[in-house]
Every structure is written in C-alpha cells, then in structure tokens.
Write a protein that holds these residues in place. Sequence first.
Motif, PDB file in Angstrom:
ATOM      1  N   ILE A  97      79.665  -9.733  41.651  1.00 26.89           N
ATOM      2  CA  ILE A  97      79.847 -10.844  40.238  1.00 26.89           C
ATOM      3  C   ILE A  97      79.317 -10.149  39.177  1.00 26.89           C
ATOM      4  O   ILE A  97      78.149  -9.440  39.062  1.00 26.89           O
ATOM      5  N   GLU A 101      79.643 -14.540  35.785  1.00 26.65           N
ATOM      6  CA  GLU A 101      80.132 -14.911  36.550  1.00 26.65           C
ATOM      7  C   GLU A 101      78.862 -15.260  37.438  1.00 26.65           C
ATOM      8  O   GLU A 101      79.069 -16.493  38.294  1.00 26.65           O
ATOM      9  N   LYS A 102      77.759 -15.525  37.018  1.00 26.67           N
ATOM     10  CA  LYS A 102      76.792 -15.604  37.859  1.00 26.67           C
ATOM     11  C   LYS A 102      75.804 -16.936  36.771  1.00 26.67           C
ATOM     12  O   LYS A 102      75.865 -17.716  37.884  1.00 26.67           O
ATOM     13  N   TRP A 104      78.191 -19.227  35.233  1.00 27.93           N
ATOM     14  CA  TRP A 104      79.141 -19.519  35.914  1.00 27.93           C
ATOM     15  C   TRP A 104      78.885 -20.572  36.732  1.00 27.93           C
ATOM     16  O   TRP A 104      78.928 -21.928  37.708  1.00 27.93           O
ATOM     17  N   SER A 105      78.200 -19.772  38.013  1.00 23.47           N
ATOM     18  CA  SER A 105      77.910 -19.763  39.724  1.00 23.47           C
ATOM     19  C   SER A 105      77.117 -21.306  39.129  1.00 23.47           C
ATOM     20  O   SER A 105      76.655 -22.325  40.449  1.00 23.47           O
ATOM     21  N   CYS A 106      75.695 -20.676  38.632  1.00 26.09           N
ATOM     22  CA  CYS A 106      74.924 -21.832  38.867  1.00 26.09           C
ATOM     23  C   CYS A 106      75.213 -22.734  38.048  1.00 26.09           C
ATOM     24  O   CYS A 106      74.669 -23.525  38.065  1.00 26.09           O
ATOM     25  N   VAL A 143      80.226 -22.932  44.861  1.00 22.62           N
ATOM     26  CA  VAL A 143      79.786 -22.391  44.158  1.00 22.62           C
ATOM     27  C   VAL A 143      80.670 -21.331  45.641  1.00 22.62           C
ATOM     28  O   VAL A 143      80.957 -19.927  45.220  1.00 22.62           O
ATOM     29  N   TRP A 146      84.217 -20.877  45.187  1.00 26.35           N
ATOM     30  CA  TRP A 146      85.495 -19.977  43.737  1.00 26.35           C
ATOM     31  C   TRP A 146      84.924 -18.199  43.508  1.00 26.35           C
ATOM     32  O   TRP A 146      85.740 -18.453  43.543  1.00 26.35           O
ATOM     33  N   LEU A 147      82.955 -18.401  44.304  1.00 23.65           N
ATOM     34  CA  LEU A 147      83.566 -17.137  44.484  1.00 23.65           C
ATOM     35  C   LEU A 147      85.227 -15.716  45.097  1.00 23.65           C
ATOM     36  O   LEU A 147      85.068 -15.274  44.875  1.00 23.65           O
ATOM     37  N   HIS A 155      79.516 -13.935  48.227  1.00 19.11           N
ATOM     38  CA  HIS A 155      80.437 -15.615  48.216  1.00 19.11           C
ATOM     39  C   HIS A 155      79.872 -15.801  49.429  1.00 19.11           C
ATOM     40  O   HIS A 155      80.105 -16.682  49.890  1.00 19.11           O
ATOM     41  N   PHE A 158      76.603 -17.146  50.215  1.00 21.96           N
ATOM     42  CA  PHE A 158      76.528 -18.567  50.690  1.00 21.96           C
ATOM     43  C   PHE A 158      77.354 -19.263  51.313  1.00 21.96           C
ATOM     44  O   PHE A 158      76.740 -19.923  51.567  1.00 21.96           O
TER      45      PHE A 158
END
Length: 207
Positions: A97, A101-102, A104-106, A143, A146-147, A155, A158
């Motif tokens: 990642i 992207e970190k 956006w993950s948050c 999340v 998405w990843l 991913h 998660f």
Amino acid sequence: MIEFLFSQYNDYSTTAIILEIVGVLFGLASVWFAKKDNILVFPTGIVSTTIFIYLLWQWELLGDLIINCYYSIMSVYGWYHWSRKKGDEIQFPIASISRIEKIWSCVIFVLTIIAVVVIYDFFDKFTTWYSYVDTLTTGLFFVGMWLMAKRKIEHWIFWIIGDVISVPLYFSKGYTFTSIQYLIFTIIAIFGYIEWKKHLNKNQQKL
C-alpha cells in the motif's frame, strides 16, 4: 454438539439452508483463489455475494447486506483491474500500500462506519450488541475489499481481523454455516498473506 451448532436451523426453509451452503462454498472458493492470486476470485465471489444479498435481505441484516452489495460492485472493478496487462505482463501485480492509499483506507473506514451508523439508526436496528459490532466489521471489510481489488497485500490484514470478529458474531446471530465459513476464511487469509508476502519479496529481489 450437533444440536448446539445447528439447532438454529430448525425453523429455516430447506431453500434458505441450501442457498447458505452454496453461498459459503463459493465464498470459500473465492478466498482460496485470492490466496493463489487467481482472477477467479472475482466471479466466484460474485456468485457468493449475490446469494448472500438475497439471504441477508430475508434475515434483515442491513449492515451485512451493504457489505455484500459493495463486494459485488468491487468484484467487477477488481476483475477488470486484475485483468489489465501491458503486453504479456500484468499491469498491476501484487504490491504494498502507498501513502496516499493509507489515507484513502482511513477515509473509507471512517465514512463506512458513519454511513452504517446512520442507516442502522434510521431503521432502529441498534437493538443488540452485534449491531454495534457490525459497524466495525463493515468498515474493515470495505477497506479490505478495496485494497484487494487494487491487489495490495495489506488487504489480508483487514480480512483476518474482520474474519476473526465475524466467527462469534455470525454464530450468535444463528448462522452456523456462515460462522464456520469465516473460521475457514481466517485460516486461508493467514496463509494467503504469507503466500503473497513471499511472492512480493521474490518480485522485489528481481528489481
């Protein structure tokens, strides 16, 4: 033991039980293909999520239904994303990642939880403890999906956290087959992370 695990199904229709089992089997196949970095993760996943969208609507589990609708949409995107190539080379191989992207993950995690809370509150679904846990797992799985669609190794982390929480969550809801599915998901996800990590390290050594 059998009575303890499956007594919840006494009042279920045969059709609902069969659909849940089929959905579980395709779900397991999807996670297995993900572990193998095989694009079949997406068509098998779409079959599973479509079945569970129907079942979850019948069970009135809105948070889980939202997750599966999102899975179906992201599976179409992931299927396209994974299939893109430059010549004979995969355009988007397994990667870690990025910083953006970190972020956006948050953002996805927080916005998902807010959305689920609003929906649950609107439909007055905060009546049991697992309704609150649903908000957390929905954020984690949004999340994670998405990843995965972007082929990011993180991913799996998660998935593992969300799967571990989902095992007792689904059992307490009375869906033993789905609970067992998430237990197996957890095991496959752990090995999936290990396998993707080896693959990533191997590719980095070639650079």
